[in-house]
Design a protein around this motif. Structure first.
Motif, PDB file in Angstrom:
ATOM      1  N   GLN A  91       0.901  -1.159   0.000  1.00 38.54           N
ATOM      2  CA  GLN A  91       0.000   0.000   0.000  1.00 38.54           C
ATOM      3  C   GLN A  91       0.936   1.204   0.000  1.00 38.54           C
ATOM      4  OE1 GLN A  91      -1.583   3.016   0.019  1.00 38.54           O
ATOM      5  NE2 GLN A  91      -1.356   3.045   2.249  1.00 38.54           N
ATOM      6  N   VAL A  94       0.830   7.513   1.091  1.00 45.59           N
ATOM      7  CA  VAL A  94       0.913   8.007   2.466  1.00 45.59           C
ATOM      8  C   VAL A  94      -0.450   8.483   2.964  1.00 45.59           C
ATOM      9  CG1 VAL A  94       1.933   9.757   3.957  1.00 45.59           C
ATOM     10  CG2 VAL A  94       3.354   8.594   2.259  1.00 45.59           C
ATOM     11  N   SER A  97      -2.709   5.874   4.235  1.00 45.06           N
ATOM     12  CA  SER A  97      -2.338   5.285   5.517  1.00 45.06           C
ATOM     13  C   SER A  97      -3.061   5.968   6.674  1.00 45.06           C
ATOM     14  CB  SER A  97      -0.825   5.340   5.725  1.00 45.06           C
ATOM     15  OG  SER A  97      -0.384   6.662   5.982  1.00 45.06           O
ATOM     16  N   THR A 104      -3.034  -0.514   5.475  1.00 40.75           N
ATOM     17  CA  THR A 104      -1.628  -0.192   5.259  1.00 40.75           C
ATOM     18  C   THR A 104      -0.723  -1.137   6.043  1.00 40.75           C
ATOM     19  OG1 THR A 104      -2.182   2.132   4.887  1.00 40.75           O
ATOM     20  CG2 THR A 104       0.115   1.623   5.448  1.00 40.75           C
ATOM     21  N   ASN A 108       1.552  -3.986   4.151  1.00 40.72           N
ATOM     22  CA  ASN A 108       2.992  -3.741   4.122  1.00 40.72           C
ATOM     23  C   ASN A 108       3.770  -4.614   5.100  1.00 40.72           C
ATOM     24  OD1 ASN A 108       2.299  -1.839   2.261  1.00 40.72           O
ATOM     25  ND2 ASN A 108       2.763  -0.070   3.533  1.00 40.72           N
ATOM     26  N   LYS A 135      11.302   5.616   3.647  1.00 39.72           N
ATOM     27  CA  LYS A 135      10.509   5.974   4.832  1.00 39.72           C
ATOM     28  C   LYS A 135      10.706   4.982   5.974  1.00 39.72           C
ATOM     29  CE  LYS A 135       8.542   9.290   2.437  1.00 39.72           C
ATOM     30  NZ  LYS A 135       9.055   8.960   1.091  1.00 39.72           N
ATOM     31  N   TYR A 158       2.416   5.089   7.733  1.00 38.90           N
ATOM     32  CA  TYR A 158       3.105   4.585   6.548  1.00 38.90           C
ATOM     33  C   TYR A 158       4.571   4.266   6.852  1.00 38.90           C
ATOM     34  CZ  TYR A 158       4.978   4.195   1.867  1.00 38.90           C
ATOM     35  OH  TYR A 158       5.622   3.725   0.754  1.00 38.90           O
ATOM     36  N   SER A 159       5.267   5.218   7.463  1.00 40.29           N
ATOM     37  CA  SER A 159       6.674   4.992   7.801  1.00 40.29           C
ATOM     38  C   SER A 159       6.821   3.824   8.758  1.00 40.29           C
ATOM     39  CB  SER A 159       7.274   6.263   8.427  1.00 40.29           C
ATOM     40  OG  SER A 159       7.216   7.350   7.531  1.00 40.29           O
ATOM     41  N   SER A 161       4.911   1.263   9.001  1.00 35.21           N
ATOM     42  CA  SER A 161       4.679   0.000   8.291  1.00 35.21           C
ATOM     43  C   SER A 161       5.924  -0.445   7.534  1.00 35.21           C
ATOM     44  CB  SER A 161       3.493   0.143   7.331  1.00 35.21           C
ATOM     45  OG  SER A 161       3.817   0.892   6.170  1.00 35.21           O
ATOM     46  N   LYS A 162       6.671   0.506   6.997  1.00 33.69           N
ATOM     47  CA  LYS A 162       7.893   0.156   6.270  1.00 33.69           C
ATOM     48  C   LYS A 162       9.006  -0.268   7.233  1.00 33.69           C
ATOM     49  CE  LYS A 162       6.448   0.742   2.090  1.00 33.69           C
ATOM     50  NZ  LYS A 162       6.361  -0.399   1.156  1.00 33.69           N
TER      51      LYS A 162
END
Length: 368
Positions: A91, A94, A97, A104, A108, A135, A158-159, A161-162
């Motif tokens: 996903q 951003v 998210s 998300t 991810n 990220k 988002y960050s 999740s990465k």
């Protein structure tokens, strides 16, 4: 000798997220390199899309499936018996998210975990390149580039999740892949631009949509600076990493940053002015309208240090800023305004990119 040591000619390659912007470009490049591509994605994420416009499904084995459906993905893996896997399914937006954090996180983090779990069942030699993002780093707002050894983390969904996906990869690497026929590598890159992108909340996409409707695009942060990077730059890094893993077991489990040249950074308004000129505007004033001056902290810009890729893979970016903009603007102009064939235009840009890399003497390029 063809590009990337000719490793992909005749190889079986699984690409997750193959219907997305980066995935479609990668699938087309792999077919041009002579690979047999097996794509796996849950849907075609945009309409229009590069995947549809370039008729990518006519060149590859195309499977619709959710990366979180373990049995489905494992089934494809064992049917394809790939030599290489490139995991791009994610996903990637951003803003989404914030509206759908569970989607998300599950895509991810659990998606990556389930790919790793499926790879555990592989009993033949295979290379897997797992794509995360710049990220993934814990952004402490410093001005220099992040290195692969810097702390991972994220203050937004988002960050986070990465960063969490990276932790899952690390756990699986040390728990299950130390004595295993699968070799793992991690590719990290930032936002990219290029022809065929139609994702939401992207400045280039917003421009093209507005200009096709004979309008101007509103911009809120004209002075915001970004290290603009064409999609082919990180893709060349991912392919280079895959080829390197196949020949060198010592980089198994390593992460690599793939970013643009330091001088690529330009303001949003500079980028729009350059794209507007390619599109045919007599004056950039007709192309965009500044509707606000949102404060932007330069130190919050995430930059990547790519010294490790240069040292260990001999990888480096190919395109100048001007070439990056030229590739991007001309793809949209040729395909959307002049009616040129999307697949032919994309493959021609890939060929031109390889020629430029060869001229610069890059190690992975065709005649180096």
């Amino acid at each position: 000798m063809r590009s990337f040591d000719n490793r992909y000619a005749g190889a079986r390659v699984v690409v997750t997220g193959h219907t997305g912007f980066k995935g479609a470009w990668l699938s087309l490049w792999l077919t041009q390199l002579g690979a047999n591509v097996y794509g796996y994605s849950k849907d075609i994420p945009t309409d229009p899309s590069l995947f549809d416009l370039a008729k990518v499904d006519g060149l590859i084995d195309h499977t619709i499936g959710d990366i979180r459906d373990f049995d489905s993905f494992k089934g494809l893996l064992h049917r394809a018996k790939p030599d290489y896997v490139f995991h791009l399914a994610a996903q990637p937006i951003v803003s989404k998210s914030y509206s759908d954090p569970i989607e998300t996180m599950s895509t991810n983090v659990m998606g990556t975990t389930l790919v790793l779990e499926a790879l555990r069942s592989v009993d033949w030699p295979c290379v897997a390149v797992l794509i995360t993002s710049d990220k993934c780093y814990d952004n402490v707002e410093w001005v220099w580039g992040y290195r692969e050894t810097d702390a991972l983390g994220g203050k937004d969904v988002y960050s986070g999740s990465k960063g969490a996906a990276e932790l899952a990869i690390r756990c699986y690497l040390h728990s299950f892949f130390r004595d295993h026929p699968v070799r793992l590598g991690i590719g990290r890159a930032g936002n990219v631009i290029g022809g065929g992108d139609w994702a939401a909340d992207r400045i280039v996409v917003d421009c093209i949509k507005a200009w096709l409707a004979h309008g101007s695009v509103p911009i809120r942060s004209p002075a915001a600076t970004r290290p603009w990077q064409h999609v082919l730059e990180p893709l060349s890094g991912y392919l280079d990493l895959g080829a390197a893993l196949a020949r060198d077991a010592t980089i198994h489990g390593e992460a690599f940053n793939f970013g643009p040249r330091a001088e690529q950074s330009r303001t949003v308004v500079e980028l729009l002015g350059d794209l507007a000129a390619i599109w045919g505007f007599d004056s950039p004033d007709a192309a965009y309208k500044i509707i606000g001056q949102t404060p932007f902290h330069e130190a919050s810009l995430l930059k990547l240090n790519c010294d490790k890729a240069l040292l260990q893979l001999k990888w480096q970016p190919t395109l100048s800023y001007a070439e990056c903009v030229d590739f991007t603007g001309n793809w949209y102009r040729e395909v959307l305004r002049e009616g040129q064939d999307a697949r032919a235009s994309t493959l021609a840009q890939i060929e031109r990119y390889e020629q430029l890399a060869t001229k610069q003497g890059h190690a992975w390029s065709r005649y180096s």
